[in-house]
Design an enzyme around this catalytic site. Structure first.
Site, PDB file in Angstrom:
ATOM      1  N   LYS A 196      26.003  70.974 -62.677  1.00  0.00           N
ATOM      2  CA  LYS A 196      26.275  70.168 -63.872  1.00  0.00           C
ATOM      3  C   LYS A 196      24.949  69.636 -64.395  1.00  0.00           C
ATOM      4  O   LYS A 196      24.172  69.019 -63.656  1.00  0.00           O
ATOM      5  CB  LYS A 196      27.207  69.007 -63.533  1.00  0.00           C
ATOM      6  CG  LYS A 196      28.630  69.426 -63.151  1.00  0.00           C
ATOM      7  CD  LYS A 196      29.464  68.202 -62.808  1.00  0.00           C
ATOM      8  CE  LYS A 196      30.874  68.579 -62.366  1.00  0.00           C
ATOM      9  NZ  LYS A 196      31.692  69.115 -63.459  1.00  0.00           N
ATOM     10  N   ARG A 239      40.360  74.006 -57.724  1.00  0.00           N
ATOM     11  CA  ARG A 239      41.455  74.955 -57.505  1.00  0.00           C
ATOM     12  C   ARG A 239      41.311  75.681 -56.165  1.00  0.00           C
ATOM     13  O   ARG A 239      42.309  76.098 -55.578  1.00  0.00           O
ATOM     14  CB  ARG A 239      41.539  75.939 -58.670  1.00  0.00           C
ATOM     15  CG  ARG A 239      40.379  76.879 -58.824  1.00  0.00           C
ATOM     16  CD  ARG A 239      40.245  77.423 -60.232  1.00  0.00           C
ATOM     17  NE  ARG A 239      39.925  76.346 -61.168  1.00  0.00           N
ATOM     18  CZ  ARG A 239      39.761  76.532 -62.475  1.00  0.00           C
ATOM     19  NH1 ARG A 239      39.876  77.756 -62.994  1.00  0.00           N
ATOM     20  NH2 ARG A 239      39.457  75.530 -63.264  1.00  0.00           N
TER      21      ARG A 239
END
Length: 506
Positions: free
Chosen positions: A265, A340
């Site tokens: 990020k 996920r």
């Protein structure tokens, strides 16, 4: 643990009985027909102060509990598009004003027009608003206990259990990357449930984690070398007395800090990523409430996946192919789509439990995507599998969430979502994600459920199968923290209240 405890006060408590030191009135117009003494005070104040009824106000009220009368206006709640959050927010602000004035034993009184089904649970929602307003982070040294006297007939035992769960959810979600690193998060859970009728296990052995939770362990691979950041899986199981009529199985994403991993990020996007454990936090909080209330007829199993998605020499990278617990070969598309992966292995374990369970229902709760924030603003996004959709489970959750001040939006899982995660070569069965940020990807919060179904084996439990299993995926990325400060604001503990009410209605 909780800073707030609810009580049922005596009828004449507002006039000084029981040691109460403030009266907080939440109202639209402060007519107070049933309380003429208060009505007179408000009318006199309104004659000299134009703020009355427009903003929270503290009145000097000799003869009243503590001499304090706090007026918390809701504004006009009759508009077609208003909802019970107006009452929650008014109570929250009023409680903060009472606390700042020195009050530590506050009587809560609602004065609202009746008959509108939107406000059926307004008294309970107002109490929860007080709890939100008075909550302090656990590292604050001065943690005064505050009594709230509920004057509208609320179920005190239920609200105390609910607030205890909400406090735990806020503590766990809001703790910084070291305060609530995976081992510390697990230790908090051990303490949280020490006196409760649940079975709790913590999986902390690296070899066992890598064997039984391979996708989760890939996310944590470079963190295993740092003991205080090493992964944990916490399993909490509540078994009721007597016959079981339904079983809930809940997977909670607990990424205690998310750097993005190899897909780092950048541009300030890493700030606030200690809140990426909101799903596991809410799940733990819900289990605390359940353990305190000890409902009959429902068995609940929760698994919390606690990892730090770090960047290091042993970090997992895009293009790796990792076989999930359910046997699906997953090619990593983006290491910043790590949640996920954590959920898929948890769901696979819960799928095995579901196969032997009575009337199973599966949930996943996660701060999963930026796309749900872009799509729905401050609301939870709920994605249903085919079985849950046929049973209108998302609609039920939406109706309940509206009544409890935790609104949700329903999304539909479609064939395009499965195409998004289909393997791109003979080497893999699934692609975990596109290689861009979810906010820039079409259907960015819907297609992750397609991945979760395939990677966990729950796709074998569709409508035409021998054992159809309803599954709701809750993306709380937009709802886990107050919208006024999404990076560092106070955690909301959503959707704990909605889950409890849904459990009681099913």
């Amino acid at each position: 643990m909780a800073q707030v405890e609810f009580f049922t006060p005596a009828e004449d408590a507002q006039f000084g009985e029981g040691g109460w030191d403030a009266v907080l009135v939440v109202s639209q117009d402060f007519t107070l027909d049933a309380n003429p003494e208060l009505s007179q005070l408000v009318a006199h104040a309104a004659s000299v102060d134009q703020r009355i009824g427009k903003e929270p106000t503290l009145l000097l009220a000799p003869g009243l509990a503590g001499g304090r009368l706090i007026l918390a206006p809701t504004g006009d709640i009759s508009d077609d598009y208003e909802d019970v959050r107006r009452i929650y927010e008014a109570a929250e602000e009023g409680a903060k004003m009472a606390f700042r004035s020195g009050a530590r034993a506050i009587l809560l009184l609602l004065d609202l027009p009746g008959g509108d089904p939107r406000y059926l649970n307004a008294p309970e929602v107002a109490a929860l608003g007080c709890g939100q307003g008075l909550y302090l982070n656990p590292d604050v040294e001065d943690q005064p206990q505050v009594r709230i006297g509920l004057m509208n007939g609320q179920d005190v035992a239920r609200l105390n259990a609910l607030e205890a769960g909400r406090v735990a959810a806020r503590d766990l979600c809001g703790g910084d990357p070291e305060q609530m690193a995976p081992p510390a998060f697990a230790d908090y859970c051990v303490s949280l449930f020490a006196e409760e009728p649940v079975e709790l296990t913590v999986v902390d052995d690296q070899e066992q984690l890598m064997r039984e939770y391979p996708l989760l362990s890939a996310v944590s691979r470079t963190s295993f070398a740092v003991a205080r950041h090493a992964a944990r899986v916490v399993r909490v199981e509540y078994n009721p007395e007597g016959e079981v009529h339904q079983t809930w199985l809940i997977a909670g994403k607990g990424v205690t800090f998310d750097t993005g991993g190899a897909d780092l990020k950048v541009g300030g996007a890493m700030a606030g990523m200690s809140r990426d454990k909101g799903g596991a936090a809410a799940t733990a909080g819900f289990m605390k409430t359940v353990a305190m209330l000890r409902p009959k007829g429902i068995r609940i199993i929760a698994e919390l996946g606690l990892v730090r998605n770090a960047l290091g020499s042993d970090a997992f990278v895009p293009d790796e192919i990792i076989t999930s617990h359910a046997g699906a070969r997953v090619r990593i598309g983006n290491t910043d789509a790590e949640g996920r992966l954590v959920l898929a292995d948890l769901l696979s374990h819960l799928r095995q439990d579901a196969q032997e369970a009575v009337s199973p229902r599966v949930f996943s709760i996660a701060t999963l995507t930026g796309h749900v924030v872009r799509a729905y603003g401050p609301y939870t996004g709920v994605v249903e599998n085919s079985v849950a959709r046929r049973g209108q489970q998302g609609q039920l959750m939406q109706q309940i969430g509206e009544r409890w001040g935790e609104p949700v939006e329903i999304s539909t899982l479609r064939r395009e979502d499965f195409a998004q995660v289909a393997g791109r070569s003979e080497s893999e069965d699934l692609l975990s994600s596109n290689n861009g940020a979810s906010v820039n990807i079409s259907r960015g919060h819907q297609f992750p459920q397609a991945f979760l179904l395939k990677a966990s084996g729950l796709d074998k439990h569709q409508l035409a199968s021998d054992q159809p299993i309803p599954y709701l995926h809750l993306d709380i990325a937009a709802a886990a923290v107050e919208k006024r400060d999404p990076l560092y604001g106070k955690p909301t503990a959503r959707p704990v209240a909605t889950l409890l009410a849904m459990m009681e209605e099913l």
